[in-house]
Motif scaffolding. Structure first.
Motif, mmCIF file in Angstrom:
data_model
loop_
_atom_site.group_PDB
_atom_site.id
_atom_site.type_symbol
_atom_site.label_atom_id
_atom_site.label_comp_id
_atom_site.label_asym_id
_atom_site.label_seq_id
_atom_site.Cartn_x
_atom_site.Cartn_y
_atom_site.Cartn_z
ATOM 1 N N LEU A 159 0.835 -1.198 0.000
ATOM 2 C CA LEU A 159 0.000 0.000 0.000
ATOM 3 C C LEU A 159 0.874 1.254 0.000
ATOM 4 O O LEU A 159 1.937 1.287 0.634
ATOM 5 N N PRO A 160 0.441 2.323 -0.681
ATOM 6 C CA PRO A 160 1.261 3.533 -0.819
ATOM 7 C C PRO A 160 1.200 4.441 0.413
ATOM 8 O O PRO A 160 0.771 5.593 0.355
ATOM 9 N N TYR A 161 1.657 3.904 1.544
ATOM 10 C CA TYR A 161 1.712 4.693 2.773
ATOM 11 C C TYR A 161 2.868 5.688 2.703
ATOM 12 O O TYR A 161 3.931 5.389 2.149
ATOM 13 N N LEU A 162 2.662 6.861 3.329
ATOM 14 C CA LEU A 162 3.654 7.926 3.343
ATOM 15 C C LEU A 162 3.724 8.532 4.742
ATOM 16 O O LEU A 162 2.694 8.671 5.415
ATOM 17 N N ARG A 163 4.901 8.903 5.163
ATOM 18 C CA ARG A 163 5.050 9.531 6.471
ATOM 19 C C ARG A 163 4.562 10.974 6.433
ATOM 20 O O ARG A 163 4.742 11.686 5.435
ATOM 21 N N ALA A 164 3.971 11.398 7.545
ATOM 22 C CA ALA A 164 3.444 12.758 7.638
ATOM 23 C C ALA A 164 3.366 13.189 9.091
ATOM 24 O O ALA A 164 3.265 12.352 9.999
ATOM 25 N N ASP A 165 3.436 14.490 9.318
ATOM 26 C CA ASP A 165 3.133 15.078 10.620
ATOM 27 C C ASP A 165 1.650 15.398 10.645
ATOM 28 O O ASP A 165 1.136 16.061 9.720
ATOM 29 N N MET A 166 0.949 14.940 11.673
ATOM 30 C CA MET A 166 -0.491 15.182 11.781
ATOM 31 C C MET A 166 -0.869 15.493 13.220
ATOM 32 O O MET A 166 -0.201 15.049 14.162
ATOM 33 N N HIS A 167 -1.957 16.236 13.348
ATOM 34 C CA HIS A 167 -2.480 16.565 14.666
ATOM 35 C C HIS A 167 -3.999 16.573 14.598
ATOM 36 O O HIS A 167 -4.591 17.058 13.624
ATOM 37 N N MET A 168 -4.632 15.996 15.639
ATOM 38 C CA MET A 168 -6.077 16.079 15.776
ATOM 39 C C MET A 168 -6.398 16.648 17.150
ATOM 40 O O MET A 168 -5.842 16.197 18.155
ATOM 41 N N GLU A 169 -7.276 17.631 17.168
ATOM 42 C CA GLU A 169 -7.697 18.241 18.420
ATOM 43 C C GLU A 169 -9.210 18.162 18.528
ATOM 44 O O GLU A 169 -9.926 18.103 17.514
ATOM 45 N N SER A 170 -9.694 18.176 19.769
ATOM 46 C CA SER A 170 -11.130 18.126 20.035
ATOM 47 C C SER A 170 -11.506 19.289 20.940
ATOM 48 O O SER A 170 -11.668 19.118 22.157
ATOM 49 N N PRO A 171 -11.650 20.499 20.370
ATOM 50 C CA PRO A 171 -11.971 21.665 21.194
ATOM 51 C C PRO A 171 -13.379 21.624 21.775
ATOM 52 O O PRO A 171 -13.696 22.393 22.680
ATOM 53 N N GLY A 172 -14.226 20.743 21.269
ATOM 54 C CA GLY A 172 -15.570 20.559 21.799
ATOM 55 C C GLY A 172 -15.965 19.114 21.634
ATOM 56 O O GLY A 172 -15.336 18.358 20.880
#
Length: 262
Positions: free
Chosen positions: A136-149
């Motif tokens: 599978l064509p996986y690629l490295r990345a910087d990611m962030h998920m936030e839940s402000p509500g």
């Protein structure tokens, strides 16, 4: 470069999967799964696309899967959790990460599935495993998920994989009311009830198919408050036209079987 404007529906594909073919894939495969994991906080962003624009980007044997003559392109951010092999418990530090994929829907010999243009992820180990053992064509990345509500999610990503086209993504969405189960034959069913994935080697001379199993997606409505992305364009595809069709999905517990050459 052409855009993703609406076009007349394509002629019916005589080899397209039947509804019975699609429902049959809900059955759990025989044998023991290779991996188990959980998918949650998933956002489906879907755009209708003329099939011929995507067909040119697929391996020769795969055909675009269509609903009422239109193909669909999706950008899907979500959180992966509880990742483990069939024989081991989750390992802290490697069992949870963010993922973001660009995908469309295809079929081969009456078997419908997902084709990934890319899968960006924050886990270097997951990227290596998926590229090495799942093709599978996986690629490295910087990611962030936030839940402000409680019902609000913010997701950002920047691709860092060496040699891959640069791409960025930012989205904010608010989850709405739960939706009834996707009715077989409906558009929501076509887009989300997928229990098979396809991959190929880099030269697209070898084709592989893998099975997944999970309960039908629990879906909710959602409102996208902000969206900006260059993910689709990083694959040489034109920017999707218009607002996407939006669903929120999950959580679901998922089992994955080894890829098989087809």
């Amino acid at each position: 470069m052409p855009d993703f404007a609406f076009a007349p529906p394509a002629p019916a594909d005589p080899h397209a999967p039947t509804l019975a073919d699609r429902l049959a894939l809900r059955e759990r495969p025989m044998g023991t799964p290779l991996l188990r994991q959980e998918w949650k906080d998933l956002l489906f962003l879907h755009w209708p696309v003329p099939p011929e624009l995507l067909q040119a980007h697929l391996p020769t044997r795969l055909r675009i899967d269509t609903h009422e003559g239109m193909a669909w392109l999706a950008v899907v951010p979500f959180q992966m959790a509880k990742v483990r092999t069939r024989a081991t418990p989750p390992v802290p530090g490697t069992d949870e990460f963010l993922e973001l994929n660009v995908r469309t829907y295809v079929h081969l010999d009456g078997v419908p599935g997902v084709w990934f243009f890319s899968l960006d992820a924050t886990s270097p180990l997951a990227v290596w495993v998926a590229r090495t053992f799942f093709h599978l064509p996986y690629l490295r990345a910087d990611m962030h998920m936030e839940s402000p509500g409680e019902q609000l999610r913010q997701f950002s990503a920047r691709r860092t994989h060496r040699g891959a086209p640069a791409a960025q993504f930012r989205a904010t969405w608010k989850t709405g009311a739960p939706l009834p189960p996707a009715e077989p034959g409906s558009l929501a069913f076509f887009l989300t009830e997928r229990y098979c994935l396809y991959a190929s080697n880099k030269a697209q001379t070898k084709l592989y198919r893998g099975r997944v199993a999970h309960q039908p997606w629990p879906l909710s409505s959602a409102q996208v408050l902000h969206y900006e992305s260059t993910l689709v364009e990083s694959h040489g595809l034109p920017t999707p036209a218009g607002a996407p069709l939006v669903h929120v999905g999950g959580p679901v517990s998922v089992e994955l079987w080894p890829m098989q050459r087809v």
